[in-house]
Write a protein that holds these residues in place. Sequence first.
Motif, short mmCIF file in Angstrom:
data_model
loop_
_atom_site.label_atom_id
_atom_site.label_comp_id
_atom_site.label_asym_id
_atom_site.label_seq_id
_atom_site.Cartn_x
_atom_site.Cartn_y
_atom_site.Cartn_z
N THR A 1 1.36 9.16 -5.79
CA THR A 1 1.63 10.56 -5.44
C THR A 1 2.69 11.16 -6.36
OG1 THR A 1 1.07 10.08 -3.14
CG2 THR A 1 2.32 12.09 -3.56
N ARG A 2 3.77 10.41 -6.61
CA ARG A 2 4.83 10.90 -7.52
C ARG A 2 4.27 11.14 -8.91
NH1 ARG A 2 7.80 6.84 -5.09
NH2 ARG A 2 7.58 5.54 -6.93
N GLU A 3 3.47 10.18 -9.41
CA GLU A 3 2.91 10.34 -10.75
C GLU A 3 1.96 11.54 -10.80
OE1 GLU A 3 1.16 6.56 -11.63
OE2 GLU A 3 3.10 5.62 -12.03
N HIS A 4 1.18 11.69 -9.74
CA HIS A 4 0.25 12.82 -9.68
C HIS A 4 1.01 14.14 -9.68
CE1 HIS A 4 -3.45 14.94 -8.86
NE2 HIS A 4 -2.88 15.55 -7.83
N LYS A 5 2.07 14.22 -8.89
CA LYS A 5 2.87 15.45 -8.85
C LYS A 5 3.54 15.71 -10.18
CE LYS A 5 3.66 15.68 -3.91
NZ LYS A 5 4.61 15.61 -2.82
N ALA A 6 4.00 14.65 -10.85
CA ALA A 6 4.61 14.81 -12.16
C ALA A 6 3.58 15.35 -13.16
CB ALA A 6 5.20 13.49 -12.65
N GLU A 7 2.36 14.82 -13.11
CA GLU A 7 1.30 15.32 -13.99
C GLU A 7 0.98 16.78 -13.68
OE1 GLU A 7 -2.06 12.74 -13.63
OE2 GLU A 7 -1.01 11.05 -14.53
N GLU A 8 0.95 17.11 -12.39
CA GLU A 8 0.69 18.51 -12.02
C GLU A 8 1.78 19.44 -12.56
OE1 GLU A 8 0.35 18.65 -7.79
OE2 GLU A 8 -1.78 18.18 -7.82
N ARG A 9 3.04 19.01 -12.47
CA ARG A 9 4.14 19.83 -12.99
C ARG A 9 4.02 20.00 -14.49
NH1 ARG A 9 8.17 16.45 -11.23
NH2 ARG A 9 7.54 16.11 -9.11
N TYR B 1 0.83 -1.20 0.00
CA TYR B 1 0.00 0.00 0.00
C TYR B 1 0.87 1.25 0.00
CZ TYR B 1 -3.27 3.58 1.48
OH TYR B 1 -4.01 4.73 1.55
N GLU B 2 1.87 1.29 0.88
CA GLU B 2 2.72 2.47 0.98
C GLU B 2 3.50 2.72 -0.31
OE1 GLU B 2 3.55 2.41 5.81
OE2 GLU B 2 5.00 1.46 4.46
N ILE B 3 4.02 1.65 -0.91
CA ILE B 3 4.79 1.81 -2.16
C ILE B 3 3.89 2.30 -3.29
CG2 ILE B 3 5.98 0.51 -3.98
CD1 ILE B 3 7.22 -1.19 -1.69
N LEU B 4 2.73 1.68 -3.43
CA LEU B 4 1.83 2.08 -4.51
C LEU B 4 1.25 3.48 -4.28
CD1 LEU B 4 0.04 -1.32 -5.18
CD2 LEU B 4 1.74 -0.19 -6.63
N LYS B 5 1.01 3.83 -3.02
CA LYS B 5 0.50 5.17 -2.71
C LYS B 5 1.57 6.21 -3.04
CE LYS B 5 -3.10 7.26 -1.14
NZ LYS B 5 -4.30 7.30 -1.95
N ALA B 6 2.83 5.92 -2.69
CA ALA B 6 3.93 6.85 -3.00
C ALA B 6 4.09 6.99 -4.51
CB ALA B 6 5.23 6.35 -2.37
N LYS B 7 3.97 5.87 -5.22
CA LYS B 7 4.08 5.91 -6.68
C LYS B 7 2.95 6.76 -7.27
CE LYS B 7 3.85 3.01 -10.74
NZ LYS B 7 3.04 1.97 -11.27
#
Length: 177
Positions: A148-156, A140-146
Amino acid sequence: DWVQLIIVFILALSYTAGIFVDRISDSIFSFYDKKFRKQYLGNDLPSVPKMRLFIMSQSATVNKYIDYIRSRSRIARSTTFNLILIIISSLILYITRGVNNFPADLLVIIIVILFIILFASFYSWRRIARTYYKRLKKAYEILKAKETREHKAEERIMDDIVDENIRPPRDLRNIKI
């Protein structure tokens, strides 16, 4: 002529009995299970069903792995419950019917062997259940972090796209859309 029909009926009955045994053993062992959940998951994370659904939505491979551990745990737990029933039934059967026909020494040996298997299956269930919660949390933690990273990359990327201060390269300035 009736053998195939009887076999199908017995298999259907066995499957249904297995479902009942799984649910009953789940209820009986819930005290330990809740203890493991609290120990390994704490109170910071979502509920187990929510974490499982999130993992299912993010990675089929990780979900299969987590489900595999969960299946092993359920089998070990049900085996423990079944062995308790077998030991009790054997003792009742011996006391009510088999005192004269069955040697007591052999019964003691069988009961001791069944207890050894019972403790081994209970120990296995505890180990596998703990592993399940550890792996569930980690997945759960690994997939949630992934996520979040993808979401932040999309936001950027979106910020860069809509940022009016960014000038396109010189060769793209003359293109009319």
